[in-house]
Design an enzyme around this catalytic site. Structure first.
Site, mmCIF file in Angstrom:
data_model
loop_
_atom_site.group_PDB
_atom_site.id
_atom_site.type_symbol
_atom_site.label_atom_id
_atom_site.label_comp_id
_atom_site.label_asym_id
_atom_site.label_seq_id
_atom_site.Cartn_x
_atom_site.Cartn_y
_atom_site.Cartn_z
ATOM 1 N N SER A 282 -6.260 3.170 15.043
ATOM 2 C CA SER A 282 -5.706 3.513 13.754
ATOM 3 C C SER A 282 -4.313 4.134 13.810
ATOM 4 C CB SER A 282 -6.646 4.477 13.029
ATOM 5 O OG SER A 282 -6.775 5.699 13.749
ATOM 6 N N SER B 269 -8.335 5.149 19.005
ATOM 7 C CA SER B 269 -7.184 5.004 18.112
ATOM 8 C C SER B 269 -5.839 5.434 18.656
ATOM 9 C CB SER B 269 -7.433 5.759 16.804
ATOM 10 O OG SER B 269 -8.164 4.951 15.938
ATOM 11 N N LYS C 44 1.369 11.101 12.969
ATOM 12 C CA LYS C 44 0.372 10.308 12.241
ATOM 13 C C LYS C 44 0.033 11.014 10.938
ATOM 14 C CE LYS C 44 -4.193 8.153 12.986
ATOM 15 N NZ LYS C 44 -5.298 7.993 13.963
HETATM 16 N N1 GLN Z 1 -11.471 1.754 15.575
HETATM 17 C C1 GLN Z 1 -12.421 2.846 15.623
HETATM 18 C C2 GLN Z 1 -12.918 3.124 14.226
HETATM 19 O O1 GLN Z 1 -12.571 2.404 13.352
HETATM 20 C C3 GLN Z 1 -11.782 4.061 16.216
HETATM 21 C C4 GLN Z 1 -10.887 4.761 15.282
HETATM 22 C C5 GLN Z 1 -10.310 6.005 15.834
HETATM 23 O O2 GLN Z 1 -10.331 6.242 17.032
HETATM 24 N N2 GLN Z 1 -9.863 6.858 14.927
HETATM 25 O O3 GLN Z 1 -13.657 4.036 13.987
#
Ligand code: GLN
Length: 497
Positions: A156, A180, A81
């Site tokens: 994400s 995410s 990532k």
């Molecule tokens: N979707 C959540 C956010 O936007 C979690 C994102 C994540 O776990 N990095 O914060």
């Protein structure tokens, strides 16, 4: 050997074949790069492909194997990532502000995988600074779901999930702050595993919300997740929040059944609330758990409903502080202004996307004097209540099973208001707030009303703090007995659809 035959192998099978010298790490890497060349124009999993470096790493692994070593992940293709540092490579966080930033060092988690013989194929797309649930917040590229190119891969860590689903890597590294790793795992039909907070070093993971961020693997099998976890987990003096307690090896404890395990079904997460095909899939999953010998017990997480609002105070608060460093002085983009203040303004205005700005504003407000007690302190109290709920639930069960997400992968643009996007993590946020290990494993398919392709669904399994061995030991029994992943093929069949 046909390239497809190679890239579709599990990480465990690849490492075994490389160590047995049936294939070389170089051949494996070439096959993977070919696959990336063939499908990534459509999938868009990678922001940067590191072909030359990958082949050099593979040659080095081949020399190690020739010298008698047997690295646990020899030749296994890895997608990293793009919020994790890899020395000498562009590390963008999916943001314009870091679009041209080259990492001067390598994240501990990545380094440990490389030491174990994995080959970094490239840097995978993600929502900007890991804020989002669909990858649509990336400022640098679009990633498509390999099971339906008209849909998001989740986020994400969507690039890592899509890379693994489309056989462009066997292990994807993601980071999970509120879901995410687990949510893109569910959307893309792969396993997404978030270990306990503190288990895997965050050194070299560019911080979003430091009290929640945790690195985890995305893989096609739970066993591969266990292998990746075993290579990465453990104390690191470079991360002050890394836990200094012995790590139990997990990959050798995989079970064939669930006999003797009590699996908690959460009253507040009743699949009836989802209705339709989703409900059918989750009810069948519960029945499968039972068929494998698990005793299902009712548990309650009465404050789980406060997860989303709690998270959306704590995460933005920490992000507003962490992202203050991107001001044009030291890292990445700088847009000139008449004085320092104007330079900061111009840089941050041009460098950050809308969602990141929204979080910084919410977080700065929540932390400001006069509001701190009403918002931030209150959210911290709610966080404690949520963790207490889990503690009580685990007094009567060994694992908790619940949905990983409330819907399958959606179409691009379908969640256009921030709140509906925030709700995507309804089922994954409570575990993140409590710091617990949890994973999503494929548990079935649904055919949405607005599409022709079947879409994967994920079952979330969660264990008490530091009970990774229990979780990663039990989940393979479910995966091996059900084999949901194998029901439909991802690309290339769908390239023409
Ligand atoms: N979707 C959540 C956010 O936007 C979690 C994102 C994540 O776990 N990095 O914060």
């Amino acid at each position: 050997m046909a390239p497809n035959e190679l890239v579709e192998r599990s990480a465990a099978a690849i490492a075994a074949a490389v160590n047995a010298r049936e294939i070389s790490a170089t051949e494996m890497t070439q096959a993977t790069l070919e696959r990336v060349g063939a499908v990534d124009g459509d999938v868009g999993a990678y922001l940067t492909v590191l072909a030359e470096d990958a082949l050099a790493q593979a040659a080095a692994v081949d020399r190690r194997v020739a010298g008698g070593e047997a690295p646990a992940l020899a030749g296994v293709p890895l997608a990293v990532k793009d919020n994790m540092c890899l020395r000498g490579s562009r590390t963008t966080c999916g943001s314009k502000i870091l679009e041209r930033w080259i990492a001067p060092y390598t994240a501990t988690a990545v380094q440990r995988l490389l030491n174990a013989g994995a080959i970094a194929i490239g840097k995978a797309n993600c929502d900007e600074f890991a804020m989002g649930s669909s990858c649509e917040n990336s400022a640098l590229g679009i990633t498509r779901n390999p099971y339906d190119l008209g849909r998001v891969p989740g986020g994400s860590s969507g690039g890592s999930a899509a890379a693994v689903a489309a056989f462009e890597a066997a292990i994807g590294l993601g980071s999970d702050t509120g879901g995410s790793v687990r949510e893109p795992g569910a959307f893309s039909g792969v396993v997404g595993f978030k270990p306990s907070y503190g288990r895997i070093s965050r050194y070299g993971l560019i911080a979003f919300a430091s009290s929640l961020d945790q690195i985890g693997p995305l893989t096609r099998t739970v066993r591969d997740a266990a292998l990746a976890y075993d290579a990465m987990a453990g104390f690191d003096a470079m991360d002050a929040t890394s836990v200094d307690r012995p790590v139990e090896e997990t990959a050798s404890t995989l079970r064939d059944d669930l006999r003797g395990l009590r699996v908690g079904i959460v009253a507040e997460f009743d699949p009836a609330a989802l209705g339709g095909e989703m409900e059918r899939v989750y009810r069948a999953a519960h029945a499968d758990l039972q068929r494998l010998g698990a005793e299902l017990v009712d548990v309650s997480l009465p404050t789980a409903d406060y997860g989303v609002p709690t998270y959306y105070l704590i995460a933005p608060a920490e992000c507003s502080s962490n992202l203050a460093r991107f001001d044009g002085v030291r890292y990445g983009l700088r847009v000139a202004g008449n004085d320092v203040r104007a330079m900061y303004d111009a840089t941050r205005s041009a460098g950050f996307g809308a969602e990141v700005k929204r979080r910084i504003l919410i977080g700065t407000h929540a932390l400001s004097s006069g509001y701190y007690d009403a918002y931030y302190v209150r959210a911290q109290k709610a966080r404690t209540l949520i963790a207490d709920d889990f503690r009580r639930a685990f007094a009567t069960c060994d694992l908790i099973a619940c949905p990983a997400a409330s819907c399958p992968a959606f179409r691009f643009g379908a969640k256009s208001d921030p709140y509906s996007m925030y709700l995507m993590d309804y089922y994954t946020i409570p575990m993140a707030l409590a710091g617990l290990p949890a994973l999503s494993v494929p548990c079935g398919w649904v055919r949405p009303d607005d599409g022709v392709h079947a879409l994967p669904i994920g079952l979330q399994l969660c264990a008490p703090l530091f009970a990774e061995r229990l979780l990663l030991g039990a989940a393979p029994a479910y995966q091996r007995a059900t084999k949901h992943r194998d029901a439909y093929a991802p690309l290339p069949e769908r390239l023409t659809a």
